[in-house]
Design a protein around this motif. Sequence first.
Motif, PDB file in Angstrom:
ATOM      1  N   LYS A  49       0.809  -1.217   0.000  1.00  0.00           N
ATOM      2  CA  LYS A  49       0.000   0.000   0.000  1.00  0.00           C
ATOM      3  C   LYS A  49       0.841   1.266   0.000  1.00  0.00           C
ATOM      4  O   LYS A  49       0.437   2.276  -0.565  1.00  0.00           O
ATOM      5  CB  LYS A  49      -0.947  -0.006   1.195  1.00  0.00           C
ATOM      6  N   ASP A  50       2.015   1.224   0.611  1.00  0.00           N
ATOM      7  CA  ASP A  50       2.838   2.434   0.657  1.00  0.00           C
ATOM      8  C   ASP A  50       3.445   2.790  -0.701  1.00  0.00           C
ATOM      9  O   ASP A  50       3.997   3.874  -0.874  1.00  0.00           O
ATOM     10  CB  ASP A  50       3.935   2.322   1.720  1.00  0.00           C
ATOM     11  N   LEU A  51       3.314   1.916  -1.690  1.00  0.00           N
ATOM     12  CA  LEU A  51       3.820   2.198  -3.033  1.00  0.00           C
ATOM     13  C   LEU A  51       2.711   2.550  -4.025  1.00  0.00           C
ATOM     14  O   LEU A  51       2.999   2.989  -5.135  1.00  0.00           O
ATOM     15  CB  LEU A  51       4.617   1.002  -3.561  1.00  0.00           C
ATOM     16  N   LYS A  52       1.451   2.358  -3.635  1.00  0.00           N
ATOM     17  CA  LYS A  52       0.353   2.437  -4.606  1.00  0.00           C
ATOM     18  C   LYS A  52       0.227   3.782  -5.309  1.00  0.00           C
ATOM     19  O   LYS A  52      -0.154   3.829  -6.470  1.00  0.00           O
ATOM     20  CB  LYS A  52      -0.974   2.028  -3.989  1.00  0.00           C
ATOM     21  N   ASP A  53       0.548   4.880  -4.639  1.00  0.00           N
ATOM     22  CA  ASP A  53       0.435   6.178  -5.287  1.00  0.00           C
ATOM     23  C   ASP A  53       1.788   6.703  -5.751  1.00  0.00           C
ATOM     24  O   ASP A  53       1.916   7.858  -6.142  1.00  0.00           O
ATOM     25  CB  ASP A  53      -0.237   7.193  -4.362  1.00  0.00           C
ATOM     26  N   ARG A  54       2.794   5.832  -5.752  1.00  0.00           N
ATOM     27  CA  ARG A  54       4.151   6.273  -6.068  1.00  0.00           C
ATOM     28  C   ARG A  54       4.754   5.645  -7.313  1.00  0.00           C
ATOM     29  O   ARG A  54       5.742   6.143  -7.840  1.00  0.00           O
ATOM     30  CB  ARG A  54       5.053   5.986  -4.868  1.00  0.00           C
ATOM     31  N   VAL A  55       4.158   4.541  -7.801  1.00  0.00           N
ATOM     32  CA  VAL A  55       4.789   3.843  -8.922  1.00  0.00           C
ATOM     33  C   VAL A  55       3.789   2.919  -9.621  1.00  0.00           C
ATOM     34  O   VAL A  55       2.848   2.418  -9.001  1.00  0.00           O
ATOM     35  CB  VAL A  55       6.021   3.031  -8.431  1.00  0.00           C
ATOM     36  N   THR A  56       4.000   2.719 -10.918  1.00  0.00           N
ATOM     37  CA  THR A  56       3.307   1.696 -11.680  1.00  0.00           C
ATOM     38  C   THR A  56       4.323   1.074 -12.627  1.00  0.00           C
ATOM     39  O   THR A  56       5.401   1.640 -12.843  1.00  0.00           O
ATOM     40  CB  THR A  56       2.080   2.259 -12.434  1.00  0.00           C
ATOM     41  N   THR A  57       4.009  -0.080 -13.162  1.00  0.00           N
ATOM     42  CA  THR A  57       4.949  -0.787 -14.033  1.00  0.00           C
ATOM     43  C   THR A  57       4.309  -1.096 -15.373  1.00  0.00           C
ATOM     44  O   THR A  57       3.094  -1.216 -15.480  1.00  0.00           O
ATOM     45  CB  THR A  57       5.393  -2.128 -13.412  1.00  0.00           C
ATOM     46  N   ARG A  58       5.157  -1.244 -16.373  1.00  0.00           N
ATOM     47  CA  ARG A  58       4.712  -1.714 -17.675  1.00  0.00           C
ATOM     48  C   ARG A  58       5.780  -2.635 -18.239  1.00  0.00           C
ATOM     49  O   ARG A  58       6.984  -2.370 -18.119  1.00  0.00           O
ATOM     50  CB  ARG A  58       4.485  -0.565 -18.669  1.00  0.00           C
ATOM     51  N   ASN A  59       5.318  -3.700 -18.887  1.00  0.00           N
ATOM     52  CA  ASN A  59       6.217  -4.569 -19.625  1.00  0.00           C
ATOM     53  C   ASN A  59       6.856  -3.730 -20.724  1.00  0.00           C
ATOM     54  O   ASN A  59       6.189  -2.891 -21.340  1.00  0.00           O
ATOM     55  CB  ASN A  59       5.429  -5.746 -20.214  1.00  0.00           C
ATOM     56  N   ILE A  60       8.117  -3.938 -20.963  1.00  0.00           N
ATOM     57  CA  ILE A  60       8.848  -3.118 -21.929  1.00  0.00           C
ATOM     58  C   ILE A  60       8.199  -3.171 -23.315  1.00  0.00           C
ATOM     59  O   ILE A  60       8.216  -2.181 -24.054  1.00  0.00           O
ATOM     60  CB  ILE A  60      10.353  -3.508 -21.960  1.00  0.00           C
ATOM     61  N   ASN A  61       7.577  -4.288 -23.675  1.00  0.00           N
ATOM     62  CA  ASN A  61       6.925  -4.418 -24.983  1.00  0.00           C
ATOM     63  C   ASN A  61       5.717  -3.496 -25.118  1.00  0.00           C
ATOM     64  O   ASN A  61       5.349  -3.112 -26.224  1.00  0.00           O
ATOM     65  CB  ASN A  61       6.505  -5.866 -25.226  1.00  0.00           C
ATOM     66  N   THR A  62       5.102  -3.130 -24.005  1.00  0.00           N
ATOM     67  CA  THR A  62       3.948  -2.237 -24.035  1.00  0.00           C
ATOM     68  C   THR A  62       4.331  -0.875 -24.599  1.00  0.00           C
ATOM     69  O   THR A  62       3.534  -0.229 -25.287  1.00  0.00           O
ATOM     70  CB  THR A  62       3.354  -2.096 -22.619  1.00  0.00           C
ATOM     71  N   PHE A  63       5.549  -0.438 -24.334  1.00  0.00           N
ATOM     72  CA  PHE A  63       5.978   0.876 -24.819  1.00  0.00           C
ATOM     73  C   PHE A  63       6.016   0.933 -26.338  1.00  0.00           C
ATOM     74  O   PHE A  63       5.756   1.981 -26.925  1.00  0.00           O
ATOM     75  CB  PHE A  63       7.331   1.258 -24.221  1.00  0.00           C
ATOM     76  N   ASP A  64       6.336  -0.182 -26.997  1.00  0.00           N
ATOM     77  CA  ASP A  64       6.311  -0.204 -28.475  1.00  0.00           C
ATOM     78  C   ASP A  64       4.907   0.092 -28.971  1.00  0.00           C
ATOM     79  O   ASP A  64       4.732   0.874 -29.911  1.00  0.00           O
ATOM     80  CB  ASP A  64       6.785  -1.567 -28.997  1.00  0.00           C
ATOM     81  N   LYS A  65       3.912  -0.504 -28.354  1.00  0.00           N
ATOM     82  CA  LYS A  65       2.520  -0.293 -28.759  1.00  0.00           C
ATOM     83  C   LYS A  65       2.079   1.152 -28.475  1.00  0.00           C
ATOM     84  O   LYS A  65       1.388   1.776 -29.283  1.00  0.00           O
ATOM     85  CB  LYS A  65       1.608  -1.284 -28.051  1.00  0.00           C
ATOM     86  N   ILE A  66       2.479   1.670 -27.338  1.00  0.00           N
ATOM     87  CA  ILE A  66       2.123   3.052 -26.973  1.00  0.00           C
ATOM     88  C   ILE A  66       2.775   4.034 -27.941  1.00  0.00           C
ATOM     89  O   ILE A  66       2.109   4.950 -28.453  1.00  0.00           O
ATOM     90  CB  ILE A  66       2.546   3.350 -25.518  1.00  0.00           C
TER      91      ILE A  66
END
Length: 175
Positions: free
Chosen positions: A153-170
């Motif tokens: 819970k102490d990380l929930k508003d501080r970070v999110t993750t994405r698989n590196i392959n997702t950035f190609d699609k974005i």
Amino acid sequence: MKYCAFLRGVNVKGTNMKMADVCQVFSGAGMENVSSVLASGNIVFTSDKNAVALRAVLEKSMSDHFSYEAFLFVKSREETENLRNGNPFKKNDDLHVYAFIGNEGIEEILMKEFNDASKAKHEEAAIINHIFYWQVPKGSTLDSSFGKILGRKDLKDRVTTRNINTFDKILKKMA
């Protein structure tokens, strides 16, 4: 300017929403050329506002519309390219690579947590240009010692993750 909003905690643990509805919320908040990439909360749009202002407006709009405490991170196209291009790990079909998007300084906290955690074979982490990258064997993401830390819970508003392959699609959608 083109941006991508990376929503945290979308379509996991009971926070379910259709990306078409999310896009409508973004449009209603004044964003233009709004579209989603995958169902994990990646929204591409244009705006003349800066990322700090956009984050505040979009978190409030999302929270009000979906009745949950929304957390998201807004990155420009250049910042999104940097997230993708900073990946220090070689492509390996047996491994996942994640980039972490978060508040300033979160990479140092994550590296400390990673260093303190037990590791699987081939599990590695690196900080490149203030971005934390994590490589983990496929099938081990949620079971790894470090992976379990990410739900705190102490990380929930501080970070999110994405698989590196997702950035190609974005980035393709942002082109």
